[in-house]
Design an enzyme around this catalytic site. Structure first.
Site, short mmCIF file in Angstrom:
data_model
loop_
_atom_site.label_atom_id
_atom_site.label_comp_id
_atom_site.label_asym_id
_atom_site.label_seq_id
_atom_site.Cartn_x
_atom_site.Cartn_y
_atom_site.Cartn_z
N ARG A 75 35.96 -35.04 40.79
CA ARG A 75 35.77 -34.26 41.80
C ARG A 75 35.95 -35.13 43.18
NH1 ARG A 75 30.26 -32.59 44.60
NH2 ARG A 75 31.17 -30.91 46.03
N HIS A 78 33.79 -30.71 52.56
CA HIS A 78 32.65 -31.40 52.17
C HIS A 78 32.14 -32.23 53.42
CE1 HIS A 78 30.36 -33.69 48.85
NE2 HIS A 78 29.98 -34.23 50.03
N GLU A 104 27.52 -27.67 49.57
CA GLU A 104 26.26 -27.73 50.17
C GLU A 104 26.01 -27.27 51.45
OE1 GLU A 104 24.40 -31.44 49.99
OE2 GLU A 104 24.36 -31.75 47.76
N ASN A 137 24.47 -29.48 42.76
CA ASN A 137 24.11 -30.73 43.03
C ASN A 137 22.72 -30.98 42.73
OD1 ASN A 137 26.78 -31.09 43.53
ND2 ASN A 137 26.42 -31.45 45.83
N TYR A 168 19.40 -33.82 42.48
CA TYR A 168 18.95 -35.21 42.59
C TYR A 168 17.47 -35.45 42.37
CZ TYR A 168 23.35 -36.42 44.69
OH TYR A 168 24.72 -36.61 44.89
N GLU A 203 27.10 -32.76 41.08
CA GLU A 203 26.49 -34.08 41.59
C GLU A 203 25.10 -34.41 40.95
OE1 GLU A 203 26.21 -34.78 45.93
OE2 GLU A 203 28.12 -33.85 46.26
#
Ligand code: FCB
Length: 517
Positions: free
Chosen positions: A107, A152, A198, A339, A341, A414
């Site tokens: 990506r 991005h 995002e 994404n 985290y 991600e």
């Protein structure tokens, strides 16, 4: 200081028995791998964080070039993406690393100002187009599927200067033009498109907290010379959602039939765990989701904003016209990019007394984000304040998304762990990244469990292949499974690279065995 014995053990693990040592951290081989044979395993990157070559071959200046040059003091080490990890010139070497890892996808994002230095009113920069042609061709030659993000965080500075970028509907037209240009030039070979990375996170940082360019906010959210944190984030997000819809419409109507690819959007997600069993805290956790990822995903999937936002924000929330709503529903995204985290505890601030802090305001849904509940932390704490290790939150997140958006596949675009480099940190310590191995192993296990629960996930991309320019942290926060020496730009696999390689190999092996049965 590490003891001599530890260092020797590490060297043995890293260089003599990389596969053996990595399997130490890995769950036992799983004979019923939930990953289908076309599952994509990859690593993720973005143009500004990786490419460098910021003035090479006709590239124009973008918002991050200007911000990092004008305000180096806002970036932890004063760094910028002028050189970054120089992937513009070194992508062949990086593709070799991908081959070594055994990943089948990569990506990356297109630098908007490399392809259209001044947006749609300037010409196409053909040298920029040729660069991406070379990269895409090289990936495909090596059996690696390109997974391409159109935007991005970076855009031509011209668009900021001319009409304030995402605050203006003009940006929808500009983005549509970028998308069209990319589908036209690369769509014969690129079959996976992401429109915007995002928008939720980017907009909170740019227009609510004002710490990302264009640095717009109002008190008490942050200290900016202009902006309005209570209205602008919602205007900017509205334009990103409609820009996404425009790109999808262009793809579906002009290209999809012939090019046969798919297109989606990426949001940042966090798992929000109610801090108590009270109904108020449970509702607050739901509101937190609505004001974060559902803010973007509900319009993209259902053509309308979450009801919690409509109720709380009133006229601060823009409305979709009938035609826009129709188009959102008609030109469907093919997948959602997720994404993920970390997790937070959420405490209600709507009907309960509450301290001020992240999430506590009306604009954020009156849902305070906390990392600790008394002395219990939401996950294993790390040296990055916003990143706690909580794999079970990832499983809950995927189940939540599956319930809310049941008919649309997901890609994990991600997921990864960053390590802050302190003055005393040694390269050996950075290479022996056992915490990252633990992180990836835990989150991939959680992914498997969620898929067994029913989550329709089609691919997983670790953030990131290489250490890189981590926005406001500069080069001090390292997310790579490969270490980068920023003096020589030499790339060296960390323990986590060996671990990921081994994980993918195990998966291939069990899949082949299953195929033979
Ligand atoms: C995400 C960004 C990505 C990277 C990671 C750590 O929010 O999309 O560029 O910075 O965080």
């Amino acid at each position: 200081m590490k003891s001599f014995a530890n260092v020797t053990l590490f060297l043995l693990q890293s260089f003599l028995f990389p596969l053996y040592s990595s399997s130490l951290h890995q769950t036992s081989p799983d004979n019923s791998s939930p990953f289908p044979s076309d599952f994509l395993f990859g690593t993720s990157s973005s143009a500004y964080q990786y490419e460098g070559a910021y003035l090479t071959d006709g590239k124009g200046l973008n918002n991050w070039d200007v911000f990092s040059h004008e305000k180096p003091g806002d970036i932890l080490d004063g760094g910028n993406g002028d050189i970054a990890v120089d992937q513009y010139n070194r992508f062949m070497e990086d593709i070799q690393s991908m081959n070594y890892l055994g990943v089948n996808s990569y990506r990356f994002s297109i630098s908007w100002s490399r392809v259209l230095p001044k947006g749609r009113l300037g010409g196409i920069n053909h040298l920029g187009v040729e660069h991406y042609n070379r990269l895409i061709d090289a990936l495909i030659r090596n059996g690696i599927t390109p997974f391409v993000t159109l935007n991005h965080f970076d855009y031509p500075q011209e668009l900021e200067n001319r009409f304030k970028s995402w605050l203006s509907p003009e940006m929808q037209k500009e983005f549509g033009y970028l998308a069209d240009t990319c589908f036209k030039h690369f769509g014969d070979r690129v079959k996976h498109w992401i429109t915007i990375n995002e928008p939720n996170q980017q907009i909170i940082l740019s227009y609510l907290k004002g710490i990302f360019p264009p640095n717009r906010c109002s008190m008490p959210f942050g200290n900016c010379s202009q902006g309005n944190s209570e209205t602008e984030p919602f205007i900017a997000a509205h334009n990103t959602i409609l820009a996404h819809a425009k790109a999808v419409q262009i793809y579906q109507t002009k290209y999809k039939k012939e090019q046969k690819g798919s297109i989606g959007i990426v949001v940042q997600t966090s798992w929000f765990e109610p801090i108590s069993d009270s109904t108020a805290d449970k509702n607050a956790a739901e509101r937190a989701q609505s004001f974060y990822s559902n803010w973007i995903l509900d319009p993209v999937v259902y053509g309308k904003y979450p009801k919690e936002m409509v109720n709380l924000l009133g006229s601060a929330l823009p409305k979709f016209s009938k035609k826009e709503m129709k188009n959102l529903k008609r030109y469907k995204s093919d997948f959602l990019g997720i994404n993920h985290y970390t997790s937070y505890f959420i405490q209600d601030c709507l009907i309960s007394a509450c301290n001020s802090g992240d999430g506590a305001s009306r604009s954020e849904g009156f849902a305070l984000k906390l990392i600790q509940k008394g002395n219990i932390s939401v996950g294993e704490v790390t040296d990055v304040s916003w990143l706690n290790i909580d794999p079970k939150g990832f499983r809950k997140m995927l189940n939540y998304l599956t319930d809310r958006y049941p008919n649309i596949p997901m890609f994990i675009t991600e997921n990864g762990l960053g390590e802050l480099q302190k003055p005393e940190t040694t390269v050996k310590e950075l290479l022996n990244d056992t915490k990252r191995v633990r992180y990836l192993s835990g989150y991939l296990d959680a992914l498997k469990t969620a898929m067994r629960d029913g989550a329709n996930v089609k691919g997983y991309f670790a953030w990131s292949l290489l250490d890189n320019f981590e926005w406001l942290y500069g080069y001090k926060l390292r997310f790579g499974i490969y270490h980068v020496d920023y003096t020589t730009l030499k790339r060296t696999p960390k323990q986590s690279a060996y671990w990921y390689k081994n994980f993918i190999e195990n998966h291939m092996r069990t899949r082949d065995l299953a195929d033979k049965k």
